[in-house]
Design a protein around this motif. Sequence first.
Motif: not given
Length: 182
Positions: A39-40, A158-159, A162, A43-44, A47
Amino acid sequence: MAVSARLPMNISPSGRGCKYTGQSLRVLPIRVLTVGKNRSAGVQLIVDEYIDKLKNYCKIEDVQIRSNPKNARDVMAQIEQEDMALMKIVKPGDWVVMLDEHGLDVGSEQVAELIGDAGNTGSSNLLFCIGGPYGHGKQLRERADVSIKLSSLVLNHQIALIVLMEQLYRAWTILKGQKYHH
């Protein structure tokens, strides 16, 4: 029987509220399983922010599963390997929600009802499974208790993660009758 047909919920039509709002319900620990690459950091961060918020309502765990764990060149082999990795985590007592572009189209109130209904199943955990780039394999499709979609659009894992985390938080605020939803 189609996965979506096994849904033990009696979901009320969107816009009519949630049948569990303000009621006491059995809270299941939630595990979010995501197949994908690293993950970028952004993003993390998002989350982790939602995990902190969700801890006020339930126990939640974020589990990352490596996409294409054996570097298969064949798409079907990749899907099968990811499927096996997911199935090693799924336990017999889990209530499994598969996120899939062909799943049931649900709204926020319906996600709240899904959480409430899952607590009535006798299951020990509520799992949300986000597949890899080519979707889920046969074993998870057969094991899933319900299949839902987060959007009519196909979302990168990843999207999707989220969006799912925000919807889980929104669902809990709906269940608790808090003002976040509207």
